[in-house]
Design an enzyme around this catalytic site. Sequence first.
Site, mmCIF file in Angstrom:
data_model
loop_
_atom_site.group_PDB
_atom_site.id
_atom_site.type_symbol
_atom_site.label_atom_id
_atom_site.label_comp_id
_atom_site.label_asym_id
_atom_site.label_seq_id
_atom_site.Cartn_x
_atom_site.Cartn_y
_atom_site.Cartn_z
ATOM 1 N N CYS A 158 -2.133 -0.379 7.579
ATOM 2 C CA CYS A 158 -1.460 0.908 7.437
ATOM 3 C C CYS A 158 -1.626 1.761 8.684
ATOM 4 O O CYS A 158 -0.686 2.453 9.090
ATOM 5 C CB CYS A 158 -1.969 1.619 6.191
ATOM 6 S SG CYS A 158 -1.464 0.763 4.674
ATOM 7 N N HIS A 182 0.851 -1.189 0.000
ATOM 8 C CA HIS A 182 0.000 0.000 0.000
ATOM 9 C C HIS A 182 0.886 1.237 0.000
ATOM 10 O O HIS A 182 2.003 1.224 0.521
ATOM 11 C CB HIS A 182 -0.896 0.015 1.239
ATOM 12 C CG HIS A 182 -1.908 -1.074 1.262
ATOM 13 N ND1 HIS A 182 -2.953 -1.083 2.148
ATOM 14 C CD2 HIS A 182 -2.058 -2.197 0.506
ATOM 15 C CE1 HIS A 182 -3.700 -2.154 1.948
ATOM 16 N NE2 HIS A 182 -3.164 -2.853 0.964
ATOM 17 N N CYS A 196 -6.087 1.538 5.896
ATOM 18 C CA CYS A 196 -6.631 0.268 6.385
ATOM 19 C C CYS A 196 -6.013 -0.049 7.753
ATOM 20 O O CYS A 196 -5.185 0.713 8.269
ATOM 21 C CB CYS A 196 -6.324 -0.842 5.385
ATOM 22 S SG CYS A 196 -4.559 -1.264 5.300
ATOM 23 N N GLU A 209 0.986 4.123 1.650
ATOM 24 C CA GLU A 209 1.526 4.642 2.902
ATOM 25 C C GLU A 209 2.509 3.682 3.549
ATOM 26 O O GLU A 209 3.510 4.102 4.128
ATOM 27 C CB GLU A 209 0.411 5.044 3.877
ATOM 28 C CG GLU A 209 -0.581 3.956 4.212
ATOM 29 C CD GLU A 209 -1.790 3.881 3.279
ATOM 30 O OE1 GLU A 209 -1.601 3.785 2.050
ATOM 31 O OE2 GLU A 209 -2.919 3.897 3.785
#
Length: 136
Positions: free
Chosen positions: A84, A52, A81, A54
């Site tokens: 993250c 992802h 999420c 981030e």
Amino acid sequence: MTDEYFMRIALAEAELAARENEIPVGACLIRDGELILGNHNRTRQLNNPLAHAEKLILDEAQGMGLKYLQDYTLYITLEPCLMCSGSIILSRVGTVVYGANDPKAGAAGSIYNALWNKSFNHHPCSDAGFWPRTAL
């Protein structure tokens, strides 16, 4: 520099992701008004469901020797999420600004709010549902 300026950088990263047939999420890490890192989702490119935007940024920051990020702001186009959000907490990111809520997997307020869970030792400042503050 403003939140809008940095969110536009994150949006540009999301556009790159879309052009690369990735899920269009982008992010950037800022300190003292300076862009430190930017990235976008790369789950398909890297064949890794953990890639992802981030998390890639936080991993790269750690690789640069930046252990804790209290003085940094992370701009993300989509609510983080749970994975993250956990990475944000453990990296001690000072401020999180995200654009859109994620009712399917959002863990910064939509289905769960890990960033404000008092059980954790760090709680970043969060500007949830930031985008748009003004019409573009």
